[in-house]
Enzyme design. Structure first.
Site, PDB file in Angstrom:
ATOM      1  CG  ASP A 547      -2.086   0.886   1.148  1.00 10.32           C
ATOM      2  OD1 ASP A 547      -2.276   1.540   0.100  1.00 10.32           O
ATOM      3  OD2 ASP A 547      -2.851   0.961   2.131  1.00 10.32           O
ATOM      4  CG  ASP A 623      -7.807   4.491   0.578  1.00  5.38           C
ATOM      5  OD1 ASP A 623      -7.719   3.254   0.633  1.00  5.38           O
ATOM      6  OD2 ASP A 623      -6.909   5.251   0.973  1.00  5.38           O
TER       7      ASP A 623
END
Length: 950
Positions: A547, A623
């Protein structure tokens, strides 16, 4: 009492990280990210006027080689010369490169092997015509026409112009130069130098004449008007020093004869790209943009500079190999045939044809464009795969259901979640741990108070046939007692700032530095950290998630790294920004493979990506938010990724942010069950939303959606096997399968999984029914996978969608393999029997296939696999061997055959094989639904056999 410097820094770090954490709960702040008007090079390039190109091709400089033409381009305004290369490539492709003829220093080009899997194989080109103003090149069955003044290149396929470069005269190549010093700057510099000389001790006097020589050295090589932001610019208090000055490159690429273009992910926008006339261009710049805005051309986490154009007769594509920041304008226009008549003779039609004009500009690098001439969608996919590679066949567990959130709190929490899946009879394969599992965000470590026995925890999970994933991000906490940091610092592995010191920024651990993954030796170092003996607490059943690898820098410009940071070889971060995340992904995957001696296939998920990232595994759309709009946009986002090579992708089920209601979460599971990567994930501050926490009605529907995913895993696995071979998308737009149906060119809510399954998810609250268009014309049959109702193509039909219904339809003429015995994890059902679902076409025929291997090693690349081809014709179902040289075997057998669309009841059904005589089989026939069910043929799925219907 005064705080120590270390304590002060610690507190400041915590304040910043907490601030970012709080901002993650709010919607995106668009002011954190540049518009085109706030980007110096974008503003300069976009302001460039069309049809006033100063570039001419100097035809007397032409050099012809067997596979290449070279010619110089002259900028008639500043007399700078460029070198144009037009290269013929195999597989119906060409390459166009433009660079400075004599640059004062090299410009960045991606090394072969990083994005391109090798030097593309070249093919013969030759001059077919030449006059005083143009040159025509014969290239396979195509033609390339170079016009001298104004300079442009046209590609003609099947007697139609399909791609044009610089047709609108927007080539703007900012050559490297020395800065022009103004009189005011010169005076300030002289005064400063004089003051330093007076203050300095022991300053030596210059010999007579040296001062004059020094002044002469300051004279620039070229005197051109300077524009704002060429040598330095700032954004929200961040200064970008631009030591090399303006370096951007731009050109227009037109698609005559086309009305739609696709690709250039990643954006939360439509599949068919929109005109940017009244908005910013589409931007490609890997950024950490949480709770991103919908219907926007703004940059997100990944960048794939690939665009496809499609019409009823042709599909073409372009790939611009450049990892710097890019902006792309799009407009839908009409092209004048009188202009194009110079390259092709039009026989009929009006004076104009549709055309999509695009304008591409990158901050640095060179023009390096690959032209992929199709002619069909599958051909373009193969062409791009030949350049950048395909997605390796994932291990089976990676295609199953993944359960994640930020964060599962401790070992007890993990155990409880695992047990509840079994308690509620919901299969899953992988449980994930986010950043809180680490010791203070130090990756490759564990929080010993919460995870004191990580190896035992992973073994308990893997004992049930399941896996675990932990997060490993590229920001390294600055802590002298942290092994990874100390090693990277001592070995000089970190990216440097513009002053040559280790780059320092803030991310989740606080003050951090970033390894320079552009350097192969550093990627090798990183890979070594995944060895079981290096990564304490890990096992071979622990996999990885990268990430924040855009890279995300909380206190950096646009929440990323400063562009004037320095990488290996002296390259600036601006030169390599969009490829950085892919290198992190690559290094991690190579480490996962190396830890098993090359035996086991890895699984690594990455948020950032670039062209070629498909070679390293899966990505996701970042996200997102628990809102209906984000569910809806996940389809075009994944489709855009799929057609540009990133075949293994998905979106967080339920949305990362906010708290979706039960209906939305249920519909999201239904949609995601038919997307390549299937993971539920949620933010730290969201309510727990594991399926059993919902009302029972919703839980049962979610369970059924997940179970249907597991039943279809043989089909998914076969599709991914074929995708590795030919680069085709697993999830694909309807126009890929039905390329001549113009009405499908903008369709993005209905899509195909492979060539046999059509899906139309429900994406709006309270929906009781949807209109579904069935392509293929009236000759095409479709079968509702729930009701087996047969529908004719060529029209739209209203389909009722109660909560437990997701409209899915099997295409007539196809055979889909399934496993209907659903286990708690995919590995436990590897030897279970198969069901074949045969959907007959109008002629009573169907075809399908099945791929089987050991589901987890690389042995399949040595030929250790089973590939079966199923053919139903004239009421005979035949199982043929598609990999006759293999010795791989399976105990799996055929337990059921379902044939949809059989118009008459059989009198008998028999099975025969080379090893046994014909025997009768039991069956049932539903005359209303026209469904024949053959039960327990009890033959091995990997053997030759024939089922006959009398």
């Amino acid at each position: 009492m005064a705080l120590s410097m270390r304590s002060t820094v610690y507190i400041l770090n915590k304040v910043l990280v907490v601030g970012v954490l709080l901002s993650y709960v709010a919607s995106v702040d668009k002011s954190n990210f540049k518009t085109c008007d706030q980007s110096g090079f974008c503003k300069r390039q976009r302001a460039y006027k069309p049809d006033q190109s100063p570039y001419v091709a100097l035809l007397d400089s032409v050099q012809i080689e067997p596979t290449k033409m070279k010619v110089q381009l002259l900028n008639t305004q500043n007399q700078v010369r460029l070198l144009l290369e037009v290269i013929g490539l195999e597989r119906n492709m060409a390459r166009v490169k433009i660079n400075e003829l004599n640059p004062i220093k090299p410009r960045y080009e991606i090394p072969v092997g990083d994005v391109l899997i090798g030097d593309p194989k070249q093919d013969k080109i030759e001059i077919s015509h030449k006059d005083g103003g143009s040159i025509s090149l014969a290239f396979q069955s195509n033609k390339i026409v170079l016009q001298s003044k104004p300079f442009r290149i046209d590609f003609v396929a099947s007697e139609h112009p399909v791609v044009s470069l610089n047709a609108n005269g927007l080539l703007k190549f900012e050559h490297l130069r020395l800065k022009t010093v103004t009189q005011e700057e010169k005076k300030e510099g002289d005064e400063k130098q004089e003051g330093e000389n007076q203050e300095g001790q022991g300053a030596e006097e210059r010999p007579e004449g040296q001062e004059q020589a020094a002044e002469e050295e300051k004279e620039p090589e070229a005197k051109e008007p300077e524009e704002p932001d060429m040598w330095e610019e700032s954004f929200k208090g961040h200064s970008d020093s631009k030591p090399n000055g303006p370096t951007s490159v731009g050109i227009d690429i037109s698609f005559p004869g086309f009305e739609q273009v696709y690709g250039i992910p990643e954006h939360a926008d439509s599949l068919a790209l929109r005109s940017t006339k009244d908005m910013d261009p589409y931007r490609l710049y890997n950024l950490d943009v949480f709770e991103y805005e919908l219907d926007s051309p703004a940059a997100l986490y990944g960048a794939v500079p690939v665009m496809l154009a499609h019409n009823e007769k042709q599909t073409v594509g372009v790939f611009w190999q450049n990892p710097s920041e890019a902006w792309i304008d799009i407009s839908h226009n009409l092209a004048d045939k009188s202009v194009l008549s110079k390259v092709v003779d039009f026989v009929k039609g009006g004076d104009q044809i549709p055309q999509v004009d695009t304008h591409w500009f990158f901050e640095s690098g060179i023009v390096d464009i690959f032209i992929m001439l199709g002619p069909g969608p599958a051909d373009v996919f193969k062409q791009y795969a030949a350049l950048t590679g395909t997605t390796p066949l994932p291990p089976m567990f990676a295609l199953a259901y993944h359960q994640s959130r930020w964060n599962y709190n401790d070992e007890e929490d993990v155990s409880n979640v695992d047990a509840n899946f079994d308690k509620h009879d919901i299969p899953y394969d992988v449980i994930w741990l986010d950043i809180e599992h680490t010791d203070g965000k130090r990756y490759f470590t564990w929080d010993k108070s919460k995870f004191p026995n990580p190896e035992e925890m992973v073994r308990n999970i893997s004992a049930k046939g399941r896996k675990m994933v932990t997060i490993v991000d590229p920001h390294i906490k600055k802590d002298d007692h942290y092994k990874i940091y100390k090693e990277c610092r001592d070995l000089g592995h970190f990216i440097k700032n513009k002053d040559g010191n280790d780059y320092d920024g803030w991310c989740w651990p606080g003050s951090s530095s970033w390894p320079d993954f552009t350097k192969p030796a550093i990627r090798q170092y990183w890979a070594s950290k995944f060895a079981v003996e290096e990564y304490e607490g890990s096992t071979l059943d622990l996999h990885t998630w990268n990430d924040m690898n855009e890279p995300s820098v909380f206190n950096g410009p646009e929440i990323t790294m400063h562009k004037d940071a320095k990488h290996d070889g002296g390259w600036e971060h601006r030169d390599v920004h969009n490829i950085y995340g892919m290198f992190v992904h690559q290094a991690t995957v190579e480490g996962m493979v190396a830890r098993t001696g090359g035996l086991l296939r890895p699984f690594v998920l990455s948020r950032a990506f670039f062209a070629g990232s498909q070679r390293w595994g899966a990505v996701w759309t970042g996200d997102n938010t628990g809102e209906w709009g984000h569910l809806k946009v996940s389809m075009p986002m994944i489709l855009s990724l799929s057609i540009t090579g990133i075949t293994f992708s998905g979106a967080d089920v339920g949305g990362f942010f906010k708290n979706p209601d039960s209906e939305l979460l249920t519909r999201w599971y239904q949609a995601a069950a038919y997307q390549p990567f299937f993971r539920a994930h949620a933010h730290l501050d969201t309510r727990r939303r594991e399926p059993w926490l919902l009302p029972e009605e919703n839980m049962k529907v979610i369970r059924q959606a997940i179970r249907e995913r597991y039943a279809l895993l043989p089909y998914w696995y076969t599709l991914f096997y074929k995708a590795e071979k030919d680069g085709g998308p697993v999830m694909r737009p309807l126009w890929v399968e039905f390329p001549s149906e113009k009405g499908l060119f903008k369709e993005e809510e209905t899509f195909m999984i492979g060539d046999a399954l059509m899906v139309r998810p429900v994406t709006a609250a309270g929906t009781q029914g949807v209109n579904v268009f069935f392509p293929g014309g009236t000759e095409q049959y479709w079968y509702d996978t729930d009701t087996t109702e047969r529908v004719f193509g060529g029209a739209a039909h209203y389909v009722k969608t109660p909560l437990d219904k997701i409209p899915t339809f099997q295409r007539g003429g196809s055979i889909i393999p399934k496993k209907e015995r659903i286990r708690r994890a995919s590995n436990l059902g590897r030897h279970d029997p198969y069901t074949l679902v045969v959907a007959l076409d109008r002629k009573g025929s169907a075809r399908g296939d099945l791929y089987i291997d050991d589901y987890h090693t690389f042995h399949y690349r040595k030929g250790d696999f089973i590939y079966r081809e199923f053919i139903f014709k004239d009421k005979v179902l035949e199982n043929k061997n598609g990999n006759p040289g293999s010795t791989f075997t399976t105990p799996s057998w055929l337990e059921k055959v379902i044939i949809m669309g059989l118009s008459t009841s059989p009198s008998a059904v028999t099975i025969s094989s080379p090893k046994s005589a014909s025997t009768s089989l039991g069956f049932t026939y539903d005359s209303v639904k026209m469904i024949l069910t053959i039960r327990k043929p009890a033959v091995n799925i990997a053997e030759d056999w024939t089922i006959s219907i009398q």
